[in-house]
Design an enzyme around this catalytic site. Structure first.
Site, PDB file in Angstrom:
ATOM      1  N   HIS A  17       1.159  -1.185   0.523  1.00  0.00           N
ATOM      2  CA  HIS A  17      -0.140   0.350   0.071  1.00  0.00           C
ATOM      3  C   HIS A  17       0.672   1.560   0.007  1.00  0.00           C
ATOM      4  O   HIS A  17       0.435   1.999  -1.074  1.00  0.00           O
ATOM      5  CB  HIS A  17      -0.832   0.275   0.954  1.00  0.00           C
ATOM      6  CG  HIS A  17      -2.102  -1.053   1.395  1.00  0.00           C
ATOM      7  ND1 HIS A  17      -2.271  -2.041   2.314  1.00  0.00           N
ATOM      8  CD2 HIS A  17      -3.185  -1.703   0.625  1.00  0.00           C
ATOM      9  CE1 HIS A  17      -3.333  -2.705   2.767  1.00  0.00           C
ATOM     10  NE2 HIS A  17      -3.029  -2.674   1.529  1.00  0.00           N
ATOM     11  N   LYS A  41     -16.050  -7.907   7.571  1.00  0.00           N
ATOM     12  CA  LYS A  41     -14.616  -8.877   6.819  1.00  0.00           C
ATOM     13  C   LYS A  41     -14.697  -9.114   8.051  1.00  0.00           C
ATOM     14  O   LYS A  41     -12.848  -9.837   7.931  1.00  0.00           O
ATOM     15  CB  LYS A  41     -13.734  -8.014   6.501  1.00  0.00           C
ATOM     16  CG  LYS A  41     -14.213  -8.058   4.655  1.00  0.00           C
ATOM     17  CD  LYS A  41     -12.721  -7.553   3.558  1.00  0.00           C
ATOM     18  CE  LYS A  41     -12.917  -7.043   2.278  1.00  0.00           C
ATOM     19  NZ  LYS A  41     -11.763  -7.055   2.314  1.00  0.00           N
ATOM     20  N   ARG A  90      -2.729  -6.304  -8.473  1.00  0.00           N
ATOM     21  CA  ARG A  90      -1.260  -7.088  -8.009  1.00  0.00           C
ATOM     22  C   ARG A  90      -0.746  -8.009  -8.886  1.00  0.00           C
ATOM     23  O   ARG A  90      -0.143  -8.551  -9.611  1.00  0.00           O
ATOM     24  CB  ARG A  90      -1.785  -7.930  -7.774  1.00  0.00           C
ATOM     25  CG  ARG A  90      -0.970  -7.151  -5.898  1.00  0.00           C
ATOM     26  CD  ARG A  90      -1.514  -7.030  -4.135  1.00  0.00           C
ATOM     27  NE  ARG A  90      -3.073  -8.005  -4.460  1.00  0.00           N
ATOM     28  CZ  ARG A  90      -4.081  -7.179  -3.337  1.00  0.00           C
ATOM     29  NH1 ARG A  90      -2.776  -7.970  -2.205  1.00  0.00           N
ATOM     30  NH2 ARG A  90      -5.440  -7.425  -3.137  1.00  0.00           N
ATOM     31  N   SER A 128      -2.628  -8.238   3.193  1.00  0.00           N
ATOM     32  CA  SER A 128      -2.923  -7.940   4.693  1.00  0.00           C
ATOM     33  C   SER A 128      -2.887  -9.292   4.784  1.00  0.00           C
ATOM     34  O   SER A 128      -2.788  -9.377   5.950  1.00  0.00           O
ATOM     35  CB  SER A 128      -3.624  -7.316   4.738  1.00  0.00           C
ATOM     36  OG  SER A 128      -3.728  -5.389   4.106  1.00  0.00           O
TER      37      SER A 128
HETATM   38  P1  ADP Z   1      -9.720  -3.878  -0.091  1.00  0.00           P
HETATM   39  O1  ADP Z   1      -9.853  -4.699   0.695  1.00  0.00           O
HETATM   40  O2  ADP Z   1     -10.767  -3.477  -1.385  1.00  0.00           O
HETATM   41  O3  ADP Z   1      -9.261  -5.195  -1.090  1.00  0.00           O
HETATM   42  P2  ADP Z   1      -7.012  -3.643   0.725  1.00  0.00           P
HETATM   43  O4  ADP Z   1      -6.475  -3.622   1.984  1.00  0.00           O
HETATM   44  O5  ADP Z   1      -6.493  -5.607   0.773  1.00  0.00           O
HETATM   45  O6  ADP Z   1      -8.506  -3.024   0.445  1.00  0.00           O
HETATM   46  O7  ADP Z   1      -6.723  -3.042  -0.097  1.00  0.00           O
HETATM   47  C1  ADP Z   1      -6.753  -1.608  -0.895  1.00  0.00           C
HETATM   48  C2  ADP Z   1      -6.067  -1.536  -2.052  1.00  0.00           C
HETATM   49  O8  ADP Z   1      -4.503  -1.909  -2.215  1.00  0.00           O
HETATM   50  C3  ADP Z   1      -6.545  -2.415  -3.236  1.00  0.00           C
HETATM   51  O9  ADP Z   1      -6.697  -1.943  -4.821  1.00  0.00           O
HETATM   52  C4  ADP Z   1      -5.684  -3.407  -3.393  1.00  0.00           C
HETATM   53  O10 ADP Z   1      -5.572  -3.874  -4.636  1.00  0.00           O
HETATM   54  C5  ADP Z   1      -4.605  -2.578  -3.221  1.00  0.00           C
HETATM   55  N1  ADP Z   1      -2.979  -3.370  -3.011  1.00  0.00           N
HETATM   56  C6  ADP Z   1      -3.144  -4.322  -1.632  1.00  0.00           C
HETATM   57  N2  ADP Z   1      -1.690  -4.967  -1.885  1.00  0.00           N
HETATM   58  C7  ADP Z   1      -1.695  -4.137  -2.087  1.00  0.00           C
HETATM   59  C8  ADP Z   1       0.002  -4.813  -2.479  1.00  0.00           C
HETATM   60  N3  ADP Z   1       0.966  -5.402  -2.877  1.00  0.00           N
HETATM   61  N4  ADP Z   1       0.209  -3.652  -4.482  1.00  0.00           N
HETATM   62  C9  ADP Z   1      -0.153  -2.755  -4.241  1.00  0.00           C
HETATM   63  N5  ADP Z   1      -1.737  -2.397  -4.821  1.00  0.00           N
HETATM   64  C10 ADP Z   1      -2.040  -2.905  -3.197  1.00  0.00           C
END
Ligand code: ADP
Length: 158
Positions: A17, A41, A90, A128
């Protein structure tokens, strides 16, 4: 002025992130990290803890702010004077859900554009949920999240 909203669960915020935000902060005038309460979630951290952690690790970025939200994303985006919803991609597996979400949001608010940044290669596998899984099993997570986050995860998991 082009402002963006970067929505997600951020449970917890990871280097994936942060890397994406670092790049986005150079493109947009302001980026608001929108931490979804995501009660469905069953997150490890409640929304206030996720907001605090994200604020702490992003404090160096002058044009990035962090806010919790539990309303409709397009409404939140308008409230924050943003015209862009920012998301990260990703892998191909992210695409279908993201495509659906972007389509729904366009239908709800045609003036708001969803823009994707692709992951940095070294974070392509990072999520995460995997970080939490590795931490639960006693694995080393120093390559995935900042130290403030590690401390909070340790405390949470006992
Ligand atoms: P959600 O539950 O909405 O997917 P996340 O917190 O998992 O929320 O992710 C928020 C955003 O960040 C999403 O668009 C996700 O694809 C992106 N994201 C998460 N991890 C990565 C990463 N390692 N590299 C690039 N983007 C990421």
């Amino acid at each position: 002025m082009v402002n963006a909203v970067y929505p997600g669960t951020f449970d917890p915020i990871t280097f994936g992130h942060i890397d994406l935000l670092k790049r986005a902060a150079k493109i947009f005038d302001h980026v608001t990290v929108a931490v979804a309460s995501s009660s469905g979630k069953q997150p490890l951290f409640d929304v206030q803890q996720r907001v605090s952690l994200a604020r702490e690790v992003l404090s160096d970025y002058q044009n990035v702010s962090v806010v919790g939200f539990d309303n409709l994303l397009v409404d939140f985006t308008k409230e924050h004077n943003a015209s862009v919803i920012l998301r990260g991609l990703r892998a191909v597996s992210d695409f279908e859900y993201e495509f659906q979400l972007a389509g729904m949001n366009r239908n709800l608010a045609p003036d708001i554009e969803t823009i994707f940044l692709t992951t940095a290669e070294q974070y392509a596998y990072l999520s995460s949920s995997l970080v939490k899984e590795v931490a639960r099993l006693g694995g080393n997570i120093t390559n995935f999240v900042p130290e403030q986050v590690i401390a909070e995860i340790k405390q949470k998991l006992g």
